[in-house]
Design a protein around this motif. Structure first.
Motif, PDB file in Angstrom:
ATOM      1  N   ASN A  73       1.017  -1.618   0.135  1.00 30.72           N
ATOM      2  CA  ASN A  73       0.056  -0.069  -0.165  1.00 30.72           C
ATOM      3  C   ASN A  73       0.933   1.376  -0.126  1.00 30.72           C
ATOM      4  OD1 ASN A  73       1.217  -0.634   2.505  1.00 30.72           O
ATOM      5  ND2 ASN A  73      -0.707   0.164   3.503  1.00 30.72           N
ATOM      6  N   PRO A  74       1.383   1.645  -1.156  1.00 34.42           N
ATOM      7  CA  PRO A  74       2.838   2.534  -0.746  1.00 34.42           C
ATOM      8  C   PRO A  74       1.712   3.952  -0.909  1.00 34.42           C
ATOM      9  CG  PRO A  74       2.849   1.415  -3.240  1.00 34.42           C
ATOM     10  CD  PRO A  74       1.671   0.490  -2.458  1.00 34.42           C
ATOM     11  N   LEU A  75       2.302   4.823  -1.286  1.00 34.43           N
ATOM     12  CA  LEU A  75       2.331   6.709  -1.161  1.00 34.43           C
ATOM     13  C   LEU A  75       0.766   6.497  -2.452  1.00 34.43           C
ATOM     14  CD1 LEU A  75       1.532   9.010   0.473  1.00 34.43           C
ATOM     15  CD2 LEU A  75       3.538   9.527  -2.040  1.00 34.43           C
ATOM     16  N   LYS A  76      -0.156   7.503  -1.965  1.00 33.51           N
ATOM     17  CA  LYS A  76      -1.324   7.553  -3.111  1.00 33.51           C
ATOM     18  C   LYS A  76      -1.591   8.689  -3.219  1.00 33.51           C
ATOM     19  CE  LYS A  76      -5.747   5.794  -4.838  1.00 33.51           C
ATOM     20  NZ  LYS A  76      -6.974   4.922  -4.214  1.00 33.51           N
ATOM     21  N   ILE A  77      -1.124   9.080  -4.748  1.00 33.12           N
ATOM     22  CA  ILE A  77      -1.421  10.964  -5.012  1.00 33.12           C
ATOM     23  C   ILE A  77      -2.185  10.887  -6.031  1.00 33.12           C
ATOM     24  CG2 ILE A  77      -0.392  12.780  -5.981  1.00 33.12           C
ATOM     25  CD1 ILE A  77       2.464  11.654  -5.039  1.00 33.12           C
ATOM     26  N   THR A  78      -3.624  11.631  -5.695  1.00 34.19           N
ATOM     27  CA  THR A  78      -4.766  11.803  -7.058  1.00 34.19           C
ATOM     28  C   THR A  78      -4.520  12.904  -7.632  1.00 34.19           C
ATOM     29  OG1 THR A  78      -5.406  13.405  -4.878  1.00 34.19           O
ATOM     30  CG2 THR A  78      -6.431  11.325  -4.648  1.00 34.19           C
ATOM     31  N   LYS A  79      -3.073  13.610  -7.486  1.00 31.22           N
ATOM     32  CA  LYS A  79      -2.887  14.555  -8.560  1.00 31.22           C
ATOM     33  C   LYS A  79      -2.384  14.023  -9.754  1.00 31.22           C
ATOM     34  CE  LYS A  79      -1.895  18.403  -5.494  1.00 31.22           C
ATOM     35  NZ  LYS A  79      -1.053  19.441  -5.355  1.00 31.22           N
ATOM     36  N   ASN A  80      -2.996  14.207 -11.158  1.00 30.96           N
ATOM     37  CA  ASN A  80      -2.076  13.505 -12.079  1.00 30.96           C
ATOM     38  C   ASN A  80      -2.035  12.010 -12.393  1.00 30.96           C
ATOM     39  OD1 ASN A  80      -1.284  15.921 -12.036  1.00 30.96           O
ATOM     40  ND2 ASN A  80       1.209  15.673 -12.316  1.00 30.96           N
ATOM     41  N   ASP A  81      -3.557  11.604 -11.718  1.00 29.25           N
ATOM     42  CA  ASP A  81      -3.848  10.295 -11.537  1.00 29.25           C
ATOM     43  C   ASP A  81      -3.059   9.093 -11.483  1.00 29.25           C
ATOM     44  OD1 ASP A  81      -6.404  10.939 -12.339  1.00 29.25           O
ATOM     45  OD2 ASP A  81      -5.405  11.233 -14.796  1.00 29.25           O
ATOM     46  N   ILE A  82      -1.435  10.204 -10.683  1.00 29.89           N
ATOM     47  CA  ILE A  82      -0.547   9.125 -10.373  1.00 29.89           C
ATOM     48  C   ILE A  82      -0.899   7.959  -9.597  1.00 29.89           C
ATOM     49  CG2 ILE A  82       1.244   8.729  -9.102  1.00 29.89           C
ATOM     50  CD1 ILE A  82       1.680  11.670  -9.334  1.00 29.89           C
ATOM     51  N   GLY A  83      -1.688   7.631  -8.420  1.00 27.97           N
ATOM     52  CA  GLY A  83      -2.190   6.735  -6.999  1.00 27.97           C
ATOM     53  C   GLY A  83      -1.589   6.120  -6.776  1.00 27.97           C
ATOM     54  N   ALA A  84      -1.340   5.317  -6.214  1.00 26.91           N
ATOM     55  CA  ALA A  84      -0.432   4.014  -5.777  1.00 26.91           C
ATOM     56  C   ALA A  84       0.230   4.216  -6.607  1.00 26.91           C
ATOM     57  CB  ALA A  84      -1.280   3.350  -4.678  1.00 26.91           C
ATOM     58  N   ILE A 100      17.478  14.779  -0.480  1.00 25.82           N
ATOM     59  CA  ILE A 100      15.616  14.468  -0.434  1.00 25.82           C
ATOM     60  C   ILE A 100      15.248  12.377  -0.369  1.00 25.82           C
ATOM     61  CG2 ILE A 100      13.856  14.493  -1.770  1.00 25.82           C
ATOM     62  CD1 ILE A 100      14.924  17.154  -3.092  1.00 25.82           C
ATOM     63  N   LEU A 101      16.331  11.779  -1.010  1.00 20.36           N
ATOM     64  CA  LEU A 101      16.477  10.578  -1.219  1.00 20.36           C
ATOM     65  C   LEU A 101      16.602   9.843   0.247  1.00 20.36           C
ATOM     66  CD1 LEU A 101      17.904   9.215  -3.980  1.00 20.36           C
ATOM     67  CD2 LEU A 101      16.005   9.695  -4.069  1.00 20.36           C
ATOM     68  N   GLU A 102      16.963  10.396   1.028  1.00 21.22           N
ATOM     69  CA  GLU A 102      17.702  10.165   2.486  1.00 21.22           C
ATOM     70  C   GLU A 102      16.701  10.616   3.128  1.00 21.22           C
ATOM     71  OE1 GLU A 102      22.694   9.911   2.313  1.00 21.22           O
ATOM     72  OE2 GLU A 102      21.570  11.722   2.310  1.00 21.22           O
ATOM     73  N   SER A 103      15.788  11.794   2.722  1.00 16.28           N
ATOM     74  CA  SER A 103      15.451  12.379   4.344  1.00 16.28           C
ATOM     75  C   SER A 103      14.138  11.065   4.459  1.00 16.28           C
ATOM     76  CB  SER A 103      14.021  13.940   3.564  1.00 16.28           C
ATOM     77  OG  SER A 103      13.209  14.194   4.338  1.00 16.28           O
ATOM     78  N   ASP A 104      13.636  11.224   5.526  1.00 19.93           N
ATOM     79  CA  ASP A 104      12.259  10.809   6.137  1.00 19.93           C
ATOM     80  C   ASP A 104      11.216  11.063   5.728  1.00 19.93           C
ATOM     81  OD1 ASP A 104      12.586  12.907   8.264  1.00 19.93           O
ATOM     82  OD2 ASP A 104      12.797  11.980   9.841  1.00 19.93           O
ATOM     83  N   LYS A 105      11.289  12.313   5.790  1.00 21.54           N
ATOM     84  CA  LYS A 105       9.494  12.824   4.775  1.00 21.54           C
ATOM     85  C   LYS A 105       9.421  12.578   3.269  1.00 21.54           C
ATOM     86  CE  LYS A 105      10.527  17.064   8.060  1.00 21.54           C
ATOM     87  NZ  LYS A 105      12.044  16.091   8.626  1.00 21.54           N
ATOM     88  N   ALA A 106       9.712  12.441   2.612  1.00 14.75           N
ATOM     89  CA  ALA A 106       9.576  11.740   1.955  1.00 14.75           C
ATOM     90  C   ALA A 106      10.706   9.927   1.077  1.00 14.75           C
ATOM     91  CB  ALA A 106       9.669  12.884   0.356  1.00 14.75           C
ATOM     92  N   PHE A 107       9.673  10.090   0.229  1.00 14.57           N
ATOM     93  CA  PHE A 107      10.995   9.081  -1.052  1.00 14.57           C
ATOM     94  C   PHE A 107      10.579   7.411  -0.564  1.00 14.57           C
ATOM     95  CE2 PHE A 107      11.608  12.629  -3.259  1.00 14.57           C
ATOM     96  CZ  PHE A 107      11.545  12.413  -4.485  1.00 14.57           C
ATOM     97  N   TYR A 108       9.505   7.573  -0.252  1.00 16.55           N
ATOM     98  CA  TYR A 108       9.932   5.473   0.484  1.00 16.55           C
ATOM     99  C   TYR A 108       8.937   5.039  -0.993  1.00 16.55           C
ATOM    100  CZ  TYR A 108       9.878   7.003   5.272  1.00 16.55           C
ATOM    101  OH  TYR A 108      10.281   8.558   5.993  1.00 16.55           O
ATOM    102  N   ASP A 109       9.567   3.240  -0.789  1.00 22.40           N
ATOM    103  CA  ASP A 109       9.604   2.553  -2.151  1.00 22.40           C
ATOM    104  C   ASP A 109       9.800   2.851  -3.029  1.00 22.40           C
ATOM    105  OD1 ASP A 109       7.394   0.778  -0.183  1.00 22.40           O
ATOM    106  OD2 ASP A 109       6.014   2.486  -0.043  1.00 22.40           O
ATOM    107  N   VAL A 110      10.892   2.212  -2.827  1.00 22.39           N
ATOM    108  CA  VAL A 110      12.545   3.638  -3.968  1.00 22.39           C
ATOM    109  C   VAL A 110      12.636   2.156  -4.852  1.00 22.39           C
ATOM    110  CG1 VAL A 110      13.710   5.046  -4.722  1.00 22.39           C
ATOM    111  CG2 VAL A 110      12.473   5.676  -2.869  1.00 22.39           C
ATOM    112  N   ILE A 111      12.728   2.111  -6.062  1.00 22.84           N
ATOM    113  CA  ILE A 111      13.490   1.246  -7.248  1.00 22.84           C
ATOM    114  C   ILE A 111      14.426   1.918  -7.216  1.00 22.84           C
ATOM    115  CG2 ILE A 111      13.668  -0.337  -9.048  1.00 22.84           C
ATOM    116  CD1 ILE A 111      10.094   0.090  -8.656  1.00 22.84           C
ATOM    117  N   VAL A 112      15.783   1.786  -7.281  1.00 27.64           N
ATOM    118  CA  VAL A 112      17.148   1.676  -7.974  1.00 27.64           C
ATOM    119  C   VAL A 112      17.619   0.413  -8.836  1.00 27.64           C
ATOM    120  CG1 VAL A 112      19.764   2.340  -7.962  1.00 27.64           C
ATOM    121  CG2 VAL A 112      17.258   3.494  -5.925  1.00 27.64           C
TER     122      VAL A 112
END
Length: 979
Positions: A73-84, A100-112
């Motif tokens: 259940n990753p982050l869901k964004i309604t804008k731009n129809d991005i969704g989960a 920013i990638l290291e920040s605890d305020k965003a960027f979870y469930d990241v594929i490198v």
């Protein structure tokens, strides 16, 4: 070479192989070359939502079973129809926005994608290490996906396709795979890329793709995150404030270095004058001087730069003024040298010969101009995270009160560095706080470097914020150990014990049982990470058996494990006034490895047979089992040795050690070992409140020297053994002889003020001349000269033995031909490597390939040299901070010594606190009456009471010491006022 065929065929067991066949022609003969690339179809997507990959989770190289990491259940964004959605990042986002990638305020469930990881490693190893650490952080849920080994995502490179376009295509294929693979679970894949061309191609291929700035703008906490965007995203139009000279092209730089008209090296900015730098290059006997903003040309302290000599009429005398940015008028931007000077390469070579000639002349001449240069290129930046505060006057109150993004200037804690411009909406909130910033660029039209906000540490002068700032400023890794690292520790935890059956294991069977020996440790008070212990006993033949027993850390820290990698990365433990930042987890450092008394421990022992004169008759090395009888503090051991009523065998053993240590020390001094000094102080902390109490100079007892001598003997003996076994990769430590030019100023001071001098023919001559530097009227003068001499010495460094000839192994300060660090493996990674090499040398266990590889050893020594230096600076900064706290609202008078004289101030060292501080001319008295005698190192002035005074270098002066907060940096420090 021409491509003949590109084929893929399916193998069994989930494998496929793609092969490229090339034909190479040489000397009229054709050679067929086949390159095979193995692919798998069983590489899992690592999503908890996906059941089709459930059979793909297999043990990794360490035998650990892989498990899905990306949540269902990753982050869901309604804008731009991005969704989960999951996030796929490309290389430039990682390189430019790792904060920013290291920040605890965003960027979870990241594929490198693996492609990105490899590109980052090739372009920035430091960011690569941060990315690897990020991927091990379970909370961030960041994975590396091996797209180049999965059948569904690998694509062969097309004819004529450049490598950057190929890598971009592989990254898009990875994003495309995840978009399709996760569609049935209603999870999208969003590719974040700042490459306009890559972004357009991704959208044309049906991939959800957007630039970093656009993605940030649609997040719920976008206002907070926009401050962390790299400055290239927010400073679209650099201010046209100034015009720095443009750097030379790479081809011109490389050509100039090769033909000897340009010079490469690391630049050091003066701690007393931020517009003066120097660079040491092999071509010149002394460092080249770089003066003025435009000649420094945007160079930061520690940058690897390329410089060009200026014409002779531009050579200058070194500055005699203390200077920081706050005292420079806004109109005095820099030295406007003549632009576009055209000098031929032939003239530059002649100029270089003249510079060498001038540098070799006697510096006591009337004319003291020295060769100067200008920075014409930057090879490698030393940029890191910096701590500072927003300048009060950099944003008006109107700007601060609004919520729009504004340009602000950040004053860094290091006053030798320029301000940094950032753009933030939170200027009002961040004013008065310690903040962390990163530098992104320094355009030639910008007066200041441009960067971005990373995070806030807390209020200025808050103890936790200041300590965190101190650690960040000196690049000390202080975060808790990761789960991967802690999983390497013994499962028994604190219940681990030496096995009762010593025959149960082949390696344990090789250990010698020394539990009957009267072994003890002697350390500073309160020491819990006890690395070393000793014993001594008289033998029937009149000689002495002496043993040094060192914690056997490598029994628990195996080469190549996550625990070993973390220890190698940290390099050393860091000792602050009120805490210790461990190199290894506390379970090992303070318990299982620590040679605590009354418990059995594994050790690595060196045992000598020494005669009455402390000559080595025999030496043996082996792993052992010991049981320390007692853990003494230095003072406790000294009292016991001096107590004539104590006649037990343990005390007698310590007396043998003391007697032999004095003879070993005398031998070293006779050979030319140096007895230098540094202003070492101890800050006493309140045991209940942890507040600093008082400061005192450390007392050195005979027992301090006792331990030191036998640790030195062990290090020398082990160095010889591992060098014999591994002449190309032995972990050693060297200390180069200082060039005579390093002592020119100090020698001139001694000649002018005391009619004394320091001899530099060899270490013995230096040691003897230091002994002669005495003032019958002032017992401290000799210590002062030794402190100042220490600052003229070269820094000792770790190295792999294959990098130097044996003559260059010498440790100048200790006057020995070969040396290493073996005796503190709990707190130094060098010692861990030395233990492994010694174990290999004595046949205890094979040496890991990691420590047989010269290239890998070079990386290890480079890192531990840096970490060792940073730890020293962090320790000193901690003492400086706490001395400032001790003196808070507590002004008192103390003796000080003048160690440097400028035309606009003096620098005074206060031995009581081990601190030195500048006293500016304006606080000494009337600046209009001041006169500076450069050749006499003397400043005369009329003080506020109207009394004429003269102050010279080496003068003993009375000063008031109080604590003040620096308005520019926010740091609290000791301020001196001349009485």
């Amino acid at each position: 070479m021409s491509l003949v065929a590109n084929k893929r065929k399916r193998l069994g067991g989930g494998l496929a192989v793609t092969s490229k066949v090339f034909v190479r022609s040489r000397n009229g003969k054709a050679t067929k070359i086949v390159r095979e690339h193995y692919l798998r179809n069983d590489i899992p997507c690592m999503s908890q939502a996906c059941k089709s990959c459930s059979n793909c989770y297999k043990p990794n190289a360490q035998g650990e079973l892989l498990k899905p990491i990306l949540v269902d259940n990753p982050l869901k964004i309604t804008k731009n129809d991005i969704g989960a959605h999951y996030i796929v990042v490309d290389t430039n986002v990682v390189l430019n926005a790792i904060d920013i990638l290291e920040s605890d305020k965003a960027f979870y469930d990241v594929i490198v994608p693996q492609t990105v990881l490899e590109e980052v490693r090739n372009k920035s190893f430091s960011i690569y290490l941060r990315l690897r650490t990020l991927c091990k952080n379970e909370e961030k849920r960041c994975i590396v996906f091996h797209n180049e080994f999965k059948s569904d995502t690998f694509k062969s490179r097309e004819n004529g396709e450049i490598i950057n376009d190929y890598n971009d295509r592989l990254i898009r294929e990875c994003a495309k795979f995840y978009g399709k693979h996760m569609r049935k679970h209603n999870i999208n894949a969003v590719l974040i890329t700042n490459d306009k061309n890559n972004n357009e191609k991704a959208k044309n291929e049906g991939i959800i793709s957007m630039p970093l700035k656009e993605y940030i703008s649609i997040l719920p906490n976008s206002n907070e995150l926009e401050d962390m965007l790299p400055s290239t995203e927010v400073f679209s139009n650099s201010l046209q404030e100034i015009k720095y000279p443009e750097y030379y092209t790479t081809a011109r730089l490389m050509g100039g270095i090769k033909n000897g008209t340009l010079y490469q090296g690391n630049i050091n900015i003066s701690s007393y004058n931020f517009l003066e730098g120097s660079i040491s290059v092999p071509s010149f006997p002394k460092p080249l001087l770089i003066m003025g903003r435009e000649n420094l040309n945007r160079a930061f302290n520690g940058d690897n730069v390329v410089v060009e000599l200026l014409p002779k009429d531009k050579w200058k005398r070194p500055s005699t003024k203390y200077l920081d940015e706050e005292v420079i008028s806004k109109t005095q931007f820099g030295d406007n040298e003549d632009e576009n000077l055209v000098i031929s390469d032939q003239d530059r070579r002649a100029l270089a010969k003249e510079a060498v000639k001038v540098q070799g002349q006697n510096t006591s001449e009337e004319e003291k101009t020295v060769p100067t240069g200008k920075v014409v290129g930057i090879i490698k930046r030393s940029w890191r995270m910096y701590v500072g505060q927003i300048a009060q006057n950099s944003a008006t109150q109107t700007q601060i009160s609004t919520n729009s993004a504004k340009n602000c200037l950040v004053l860094l804690m290091d006053r030798s560095l320029p301000k940094v411009r950032i753009r933030t909406r939170r200027a009002k909130e961040l004013t008065g706080k310690r903040i962390v910033v990163c530098i992104d660029s320094w355009p030639s039209t910008s007066k200041y470097p441009e960067g971005h906000f990373v995070n806030v540490l807390g209020e200025i002068e808050d103890k936790d914020a200041e300590q965190q700032a101190l650690l960040l400023e000196h690049d000390v890794e202080y975060r808790p150990f990761s789960k991967n690292v802690l999983d390497c520790l013994p499962k028994e935890g604190h219940d681990w014990k030496v096995p009762e059956d010593l025959n149960a294991d082949e390696q344990i069977r090789q250990r010698r049982d020394l539990r009957d020996k009267l072994i003890c440790s002697i350390d500073p008070p309160g020491c819990v990470d006890i690395d070393d212990a000793l014993h001594a006993q008289k033998l029937p033949n009149g000689n002495y058996e002496v043993g040094v027993h060192i914690a056997d850390v490598t029994h628990f820290v195996k080469a190549g494990t996550a625990l070993d990698q973390e220890g190698a990365s940290r390099g050393t433990s860091v000792y602050l006034v009120d805490k210790r930042i461990d190199m290894l987890p506390m379970l090992l450092g303070t318990d299982l490895c620590s040679l605590k008394p009354y418990v059995e421990r594994f050790a690595f022992s060196v045992i000598w047979e020494l005669d009455e004169n402390a000559n080595i008759v025999n030496v043996d090395y082996f792993k052992s089992i010991i049981k320390s009888r007692e853990a003494f503090a230095y003072e406790q051991a000294q009292i016991r040795i001096d107590d004539k009523s104590m006649q037990d065998d343990l005390t007698q053993g310590m007396r043998h050690l003391l007697m032999l240590s004095k003879k070993l020390k005398q031998k070293r001094l006779n050979a030319g070992a140096l007895n230098l000094a540094s202003p070492e102080v101890k800050v006493h902390m309140d045991s209940e409140t942890s507040d600093p109490g008082e400061v005192e100079i450390k007392k050195l007892l005979d027992t301090n020297s006792l331990v030191e001598e036998f640790m030195l003997l062990a290090n020398i003996s082990v160095a010889r053994k591992i060098y014999d076994a591994y002449p190309q990769v032995a972990m050693l430590r060297r200390h180069a002889a200082p060039p005579s030019t390093n002592f020119e100023v100090l020698n001139d001071m001694l000649r002018v003020k005391k009619n004394l001098s320091i001899s530099l023919e060899n270490s013995k001559a230096l040691a003897d001349s230091l002994d002669r530097c005495i003032d019958p009227q002032d017992p401290y003068f000799n210590t002062l000269v030794r402190i100042m001499s220490t600052r003229c010495m070269m820094a000792a460094e770790y190295f792999a033995s294959g990098n130097f000839s044996y003559e260059d192994f010498r440790h100048y300060g200790l006057a020995v031909d070969i040396y290493t660090h073996f005796t503190s493996p709990i707190r130094r990674y060098c010692d861990v490597v030395a233990h492994r090499q010694l174990a290999g040398a004595i046949g205890y266990e094979p040496l890991s390939p990691i420590h047989r590889d010269k290239d890998k050893m070079d990386l290890v020594v480079k890192n531990i040299n840096k970490r060792h230096r940073n730890a020293q600076f962090a320790g000193r900064a901690s003492i400086e901070y706490y001395v400032g706290q001790v003196m808070k609202n507590n002004e008192s008078a103390h003796e000080g010594y003048v160690i440097k004289v400028f035309s606009n101030g003096i620098v005074v060292l206060v031995p009581k606190f081990g601190v030195e501080s500048l006293i500016k001319l304006e606080s000494l008295g009337d600046a209009n009456t001041a006169k500076f005698y450069e050749d006499l190192y003397k400043l005369s002035f009329t003080n506020s009471a109207g009394v004429h005074r003269e102050v010279s270098v080496f003068d003993k002066v009375d000063v008031f010491v109080k604590s003040v907060q620096d308005p520019s940096t926010g740091k609290r420090k000791a301020q001196l006022v001349l009485k």
